[in-house]
Each structure stands twice: as structure tokens, then as C-alpha cells.
Design a protein around this motif. Structure first.
Motif, PDB file in Angstrom:
ATOM      1  N   VAL A  83      10.838 -30.999 -31.694  1.00  0.00           N
ATOM      2  CA  VAL A  83      11.942 -30.131 -32.022  1.00  0.00           C
ATOM      3  C   VAL A  83      13.090 -30.597 -31.101  1.00  0.00           C
ATOM      4  CG1 VAL A  83      12.749 -27.753 -31.315  1.00  0.00           C
ATOM      5  CG2 VAL A  83      10.514 -28.112 -32.067  1.00  0.00           C
ATOM      6  N   LYS A  84      14.382 -30.599 -31.727  1.00  0.00           N
ATOM      7  CA  LYS A  84      15.540 -31.063 -31.247  1.00  0.00           C
ATOM      8  C   LYS A  84      16.074 -29.950 -30.333  1.00  0.00           C
ATOM      9  CE  LYS A  84      15.137 -35.089 -32.961  1.00  0.00           C
ATOM     10  NZ  LYS A  84      14.375 -36.206 -32.259  1.00  0.00           N
ATOM     11  N   GLY A  85      16.218 -29.844 -29.109  1.00  0.00           N
ATOM     12  CA  GLY A  85      16.852 -28.995 -28.388  1.00  0.00           C
ATOM     13  C   GLY A  85      15.595 -27.914 -27.733  1.00  0.00           C
ATOM     14  N   PRO A  86      16.216 -26.897 -27.085  1.00  0.00           N
ATOM     15  CA  PRO A  86      15.307 -25.855 -25.907  1.00  0.00           C
ATOM     16  C   PRO A  86      14.231 -25.257 -26.943  1.00  0.00           C
ATOM     17  CG  PRO A  86      17.493 -25.095 -26.168  1.00  0.00           C
ATOM     18  CD  PRO A  86      17.590 -26.325 -26.836  1.00  0.00           C
ATOM     19  N   VAL A  87      13.153 -24.992 -26.171  1.00  0.00           N
ATOM     20  CA  VAL A  87      12.140 -24.319 -26.737  1.00  0.00           C
ATOM     21  C   VAL A  87      11.639 -23.238 -25.772  1.00  0.00           C
ATOM     22  CG1 VAL A  87       9.519 -24.505 -27.334  1.00  0.00           C
ATOM     23  CG2 VAL A  87      11.231 -26.131 -28.068  1.00  0.00           C
ATOM     24  N   ASN A 108      12.246 -30.141 -22.576  1.00  0.00           N
ATOM     25  CA  ASN A 108      12.601 -29.085 -23.574  1.00  0.00           C
ATOM     26  C   ASN A 108      12.394 -27.840 -23.590  1.00  0.00           C
ATOM     27  OD1 ASN A 108      10.694 -30.244 -25.040  1.00  0.00           O
ATOM     28  ND2 ASN A 108      11.821 -29.684 -27.094  1.00  0.00           N
ATOM     29  N   VAL A 109      11.219 -27.579 -22.807  1.00  0.00           N
ATOM     30  CA  VAL A 109      10.648 -26.163 -22.686  1.00  0.00           C
ATOM     31  C   VAL A 109      11.269 -25.413 -21.753  1.00  0.00           C
ATOM     32  CG1 VAL A 109       8.734 -24.686 -22.178  1.00  0.00           C
ATOM     33  CG2 VAL A 109       8.367 -26.870 -23.500  1.00  0.00           C
ATOM     34  N   LYS A 110      11.990 -24.363 -22.098  1.00  0.00           N
ATOM     35  CA  LYS A 110      12.813 -23.420 -21.321  1.00  0.00           C
ATOM     36  C   LYS A 110      11.983 -22.398 -20.734  1.00  0.00           C
ATOM     37  CE  LYS A 110      16.595 -19.965 -21.791  1.00  0.00           C
ATOM     38  NZ  LYS A 110      17.403 -20.514 -20.815  1.00  0.00           N
ATOM     39  N   SER A 111      11.085 -21.882 -21.166  1.00  0.00           N
ATOM     40  CA  SER A 111      10.192 -20.756 -20.582  1.00  0.00           C
ATOM     41  C   SER A 111       9.009 -20.425 -21.265  1.00  0.00           C
ATOM     42  CB  SER A 111      11.166 -19.648 -20.501  1.00  0.00           C
ATOM     43  OG  SER A 111      11.557 -18.986 -21.863  1.00  0.00           O
ATOM     44  N   LEU A 112       8.057 -19.831 -20.451  1.00  0.00           N
ATOM     45  CA  LEU A 112       6.798 -19.635 -21.102  1.00  0.00           C
ATOM     46  C   LEU A 112       6.611 -17.904 -21.523  1.00  0.00           C
ATOM     47  CD1 LEU A 112       4.654 -21.767 -18.860  1.00  0.00           C
ATOM     48  CD2 LEU A 112       5.362 -22.438 -21.355  1.00  0.00           C
ATOM     49  N   VAL A 113       6.034 -17.565 -22.458  1.00  0.00           N
ATOM     50  CA  VAL A 113       5.858 -16.020 -22.754  1.00  0.00           C
ATOM     51  C   VAL A 113       4.320 -15.829 -23.029  1.00  0.00           C
ATOM     52  CG1 VAL A 113       6.373 -13.874 -23.848  1.00  0.00           C
ATOM     53  CG2 VAL A 113       8.134 -15.559 -23.730  1.00  0.00           C
ATOM     54  N   TYR A 114       3.849 -15.073 -22.131  1.00  0.00           N
ATOM     55  CA  TYR A 114       2.389 -14.855 -22.278  1.00  0.00           C
ATOM     56  C   TYR A 114       2.042 -13.343 -22.986  1.00  0.00           C
ATOM     57  CZ  TYR A 114       1.435 -18.854 -19.458  1.00  0.00           C
ATOM     58  OH  TYR A 114       1.446 -20.090 -18.629  1.00  0.00           O
ATOM     59  N   VAL A 115       1.603 -13.367 -24.259  1.00  0.00           N
ATOM     60  CA  VAL A 115       1.325 -12.088 -24.893  1.00  0.00           C
ATOM     61  C   VAL A 115      -0.345 -12.017 -24.904  1.00  0.00           C
ATOM     62  CG1 VAL A 115       1.764 -11.188 -27.180  1.00  0.00           C
ATOM     63  CG2 VAL A 115       3.296 -12.630 -26.356  1.00  0.00           C
ATOM     64  N   ALA A 116      -0.692 -10.906 -23.832  1.00  0.00           N
ATOM     65  CA  ALA A 116      -2.108 -10.695 -23.550  1.00  0.00           C
ATOM     66  C   ALA A 116      -2.657 -11.938 -23.665  1.00  0.00           C
ATOM     67  CB  ALA A 116      -2.518  -9.774 -24.997  1.00  0.00           C
ATOM     68  N   ALA A 117      -2.178 -12.760 -22.746  1.00  0.00           N
ATOM     69  CA  ALA A 117      -2.677 -14.291 -22.601  1.00  0.00           C
ATOM     70  C   ALA A 117      -3.295 -14.586 -21.390  1.00  0.00           C
ATOM     71  CB  ALA A 117      -1.622 -15.054 -23.356  1.00  0.00           C
ATOM     72  N   PHE A 118      -4.157 -15.566 -21.399  1.00  0.00           N
ATOM     73  CA  PHE A 118      -4.589 -16.075 -20.036  1.00  0.00           C
ATOM     74  C   PHE A 118      -3.376 -17.204 -19.645  1.00  0.00           C
ATOM     75  CE2 PHE A 118      -8.504 -15.698 -22.476  1.00  0.00           C
ATOM     76  CZ  PHE A 118      -9.488 -14.924 -21.542  1.00  0.00           C
ATOM     77  N   ALA A 119      -3.067 -17.046 -18.287  1.00  0.00           N
ATOM     78  CA  ALA A 119      -2.421 -17.889 -17.459  1.00  0.00           C
ATOM     79  C   ALA A 119      -2.992 -18.505 -16.387  1.00  0.00           C
ATOM     80  CB  ALA A 119      -1.241 -17.391 -16.980  1.00  0.00           C
ATOM     81  N   PRO A 120      -4.131 -19.611 -16.837  1.00  0.00           N
ATOM     82  CA  PRO A 120      -4.886 -20.005 -15.754  1.00  0.00           C
ATOM     83  C   PRO A 120      -4.253 -20.953 -14.899  1.00  0.00           C
ATOM     84  CG  PRO A 120      -5.320 -21.313 -17.649  1.00  0.00           C
ATOM     85  CD  PRO A 120      -4.087 -20.331 -18.106  1.00  0.00           C
ATOM     86  N   ASP A 121      -4.901 -21.110 -13.480  1.00  0.00           N
ATOM     87  CA  ASP A 121      -4.561 -21.978 -12.503  1.00  0.00           C
ATOM     88  C   ASP A 121      -5.654 -23.057 -12.541  1.00  0.00           C
ATOM     89  OD1 ASP A 121      -3.425 -22.940 -10.374  1.00  0.00           O
ATOM     90  OD2 ASP A 121      -3.970 -21.297  -9.064  1.00  0.00           O
ATOM     91  N   GLN A 122      -5.353 -24.191 -12.024  1.00  0.00           N
ATOM     92  CA  GLN A 122      -6.162 -25.313 -12.189  1.00  0.00           C
ATOM     93  C   GLN A 122      -7.510 -25.024 -11.712  1.00  0.00           C
ATOM     94  OE1 GLN A 122      -4.471 -28.615 -10.178  1.00  0.00           O
ATOM     95  NE2 GLN A 122      -5.966 -30.122 -10.755  1.00  0.00           N
ATOM     96  N   GLY A 123      -8.357 -25.480 -12.779  1.00  0.00           N
ATOM     97  CA  GLY A 123      -9.808 -25.193 -12.612  1.00  0.00           C
ATOM     98  C   GLY A 123     -10.450 -24.138 -12.921  1.00  0.00           C
ATOM     99  N   GLU A 124      -9.765 -23.074 -13.448  1.00  0.00           N
ATOM    100  CA  GLU A 124     -10.273 -21.817 -13.825  1.00  0.00           C
ATOM    101  C   GLU A 124     -10.293 -21.995 -15.369  1.00  0.00           C
ATOM    102  OE1 GLU A 124      -7.810 -18.681 -10.907  1.00  0.00           O
ATOM    103  OE2 GLU A 124      -7.000 -19.153 -12.833  1.00  0.00           O
ATOM    104  N   THR A 125     -11.355 -21.164 -15.854  1.00  0.00           N
ATOM    105  CA  THR A 125     -11.649 -20.911 -17.391  1.00  0.00           C
ATOM    106  C   THR A 125     -11.327 -19.709 -17.941  1.00  0.00           C
ATOM    107  OG1 THR A 125     -13.980 -20.221 -17.177  1.00  0.00           O
ATOM    108  CG2 THR A 125     -13.482 -22.704 -16.816  1.00  0.00           C
ATOM    109  N   ALA A 126     -11.065 -19.604 -19.261  1.00  0.00           N
ATOM    110  CA  ALA A 126     -10.655 -18.372 -19.817  1.00  0.00           C
ATOM    111  C   ALA A 126     -12.031 -17.571 -19.804  1.00  0.00           C
ATOM    112  CB  ALA A 126     -10.557 -18.574 -21.453  1.00  0.00           C
TER     113      ALA A 126
END
Length: 260
Positions: A83-87, A108-126
Motif C-alpha cells: 500500500v502506498k501511503g498510510p494504513v 506506513n502503519v498509522k494506528s491499530l484498531v482492536y475489534v473484540a481482539a487480542f492484543a498480546p504482550d510478548q510471550g503471551e498466547t491467545a
């Protein structure tokens, strides 16, 4: 006559200069990449995608292989690079673990959106995160695992339990079709430890339902707070597929992430 020619030339020059500026402005609007999770596919985003497109956003529904966190993240990262440009990178459920890794080293990734989603830290599993807090009932809704030829297992939700478990606030007839079309996730993907989380250095936004039975709302709230969410939206009574049942709220948060 000379004055008329000068006026026409000035108009032509002004038009020529104005067009690229307008085009650049359009290009600056982020592309939204939507990453589905387990037991779903890219069509689960249809309502959200329609609203974003109506508001002028370019939208891509990524095909998430649901095989392994790193492998799936590499697939999404390749798409981001094209993708050309921000995402703005958006993940649902297990797709959150994927975008958490895929966004690393992607300027180019501007931000993250978590929709009922996992946001794991290092070493964690779903799997561990979903069981850390009470309220999840996914385990009892799963069908008998399907053995894979090369080893490992695939998981599906029992079709008879899909509506109440996964999509309780979606019309029954629609949920039944979603159950038929569900994509399985490999056991290895749910038990693979996450790497360095991109939410440590990128703005993050969270939305989830208070009646989520796959990932307890308490777990989702914990992850949002830990990631220092710029904005967290809790939709009262919404199921795990909040993007399907409440597309307007999800699209609005994505647009907030795109414009801040």
C-alpha cells in the motif's frame, strides 16, 4: 484580447497546480486494512467496509490464513507493504494478535484498531489470554478437532452452538450461514507465543461487546488499558462479532483512528 489570453493562462496554471494538491490530499487519507479472526472470513467486515467506503476510504479485507501468528503476520505485513501511503490496521479476535506483530517495522502503519481482539504482550498466547478471566465459553462450543495431515489440529465451532456462542446479537438466519462458512483455526496459532507488540509504539483503539463469550469483556478491557488505548468503546450487549452487529460504531472508531 491579450488580457483574455493572460486570464485563460492563469486559469490553466491554477487548475494544473490545484489538481495535484487535491490528489495528494486524497492519497494522504489512510487505507484501512481489515483482518478477520478465527471462525470468520473477510465478509464479516461487510457492514463496516460499506460505511468506510461511503466516507471515502479505500478498504482492503485481508485473507488471514489462521495457521500461525508469525506466518499470518508475515502475510498481512506483505499486504501492508504493497500500500502506498498510510494504513490503519484493524484486527478482530485472533486477528488482533496478527496485527500486533504485522505492524512492526511497517513505517506506513498509522494506528491499530482492536475489534473484540487480542492484543498480546510478548510471550503471551491467545489461548492463555482468553482463559485468564472468567466468562468465556468457547471451549465447550468447539466441535471435535480435525486432525491435519502434517500434524496438529483444526478447530471449528459446532454449527448448532455458533449463534449463541459467536454471534448472539446477529439474526439467527444470518448466524447460521456464518456457521456454515466459518474458517477453522489451527491449534498452533492459538498456542503460539506472541513477539514484540506493536501497540507499545503505535496509537491503539479498542471496541468490544459486553456480552462477548469468546474473549471475556474483562480480558478485553485489561488489554485495552495495558495498551494505553486512545479510545475504548464498550458496546452494551454486543457479541464477539461486534463489527457485524454494530458496524456503525466500529466504522466510527476506525475513522477516529484514521484522523487523529
Amino acid at each position: 484580447m491579450k488580457a483574455l489570453k493572460h486570464a485563460a493562462l492563469a486559469l490553466a496554471v491554477t487548475g494544473t497546480l490545484a489538481a495535484p494538491a487535491f490528489a495528494a490530499g486524497k492519497e494522504a487519507r489512510p487505507t484501512v486494512i481489515l483482518v478477520h479472526g478465527a471462525f470468520a472470513d473477510a465478509t464479516s467486515w461487510n457492514g463496516v467496509a460499506a460505511k468506510l467506503r461511503a466516507d471515502g476510504y479505500t478498504v482492503i479485507g485481508a485473507a488471514n490464513p489462521l495457521r500461525s501468528v508469525k506466518g499470518d503476520a508475515d502475510t498481512v505485513a506483505t499486504l501492508v507493504k504493497s500500500v502506498k501511503g498510510p494504513v490503519v490496521l484493524v484486527g478482530h479476535s485472533y486477528g488482533g494478535a496478527v496485527i500486533t506483530t504485522a505492524a512492526n517495522d511497517q513505517p506506513n502503519v498509522k494506528s491499530l484498531v482492536y475489534v473484540a481482539a487480542f492484543a498480546p504482550d510478548q510471550g503471551e498466547t491467545a489461548l492463555e489470554l482468553s482463559g485468564r478471566y472468567p466468562g468465556g465459553t468457547l471451549g465447550s462450543a468447539l466441535a471435535e478437532p480435525v486432525a491435519l495431515p502434517g500434524g496438529g489440529k483444526d478447530f471449528y465451532i459446532q454449527q448448532a452452538k455458533f449463534h449463541q456462542q459467536f454471534a448472539a446479537d446477529v439474526p439467527k438466519a444470518q448466524a447460521e450461514l456464518m456457521a456454515v462458512a466459518q474458517r477453522p483455526i489451527a491449534e498452533a496459532a492459538l498456542t503460539e507465543a506472541a513477539g514484540t507488540p506493536a501497540w507499545r509504539h503505535l496509537p491503539s483503539y479498542f471496541i468490544y461487546g459486553s456480552a462477548d463469550k469468546n474473549i471475556p469483556a474483562a480480558a478485553l478491557g485489561f488489554m485495552a488499558e495495558r495498551a494505553k488505548s486512545r479510545k475504548t468503546v464498550v458496546v452494551s450487549g454486543a457479541s464477539h462479532v461486534v463489527m457485524t452487529s454494530h458496524p456503525a460504531e466500529v466504522a466510527q472508531l476506525i475513522e477516529t483512528a484514521a484522523t487523529q
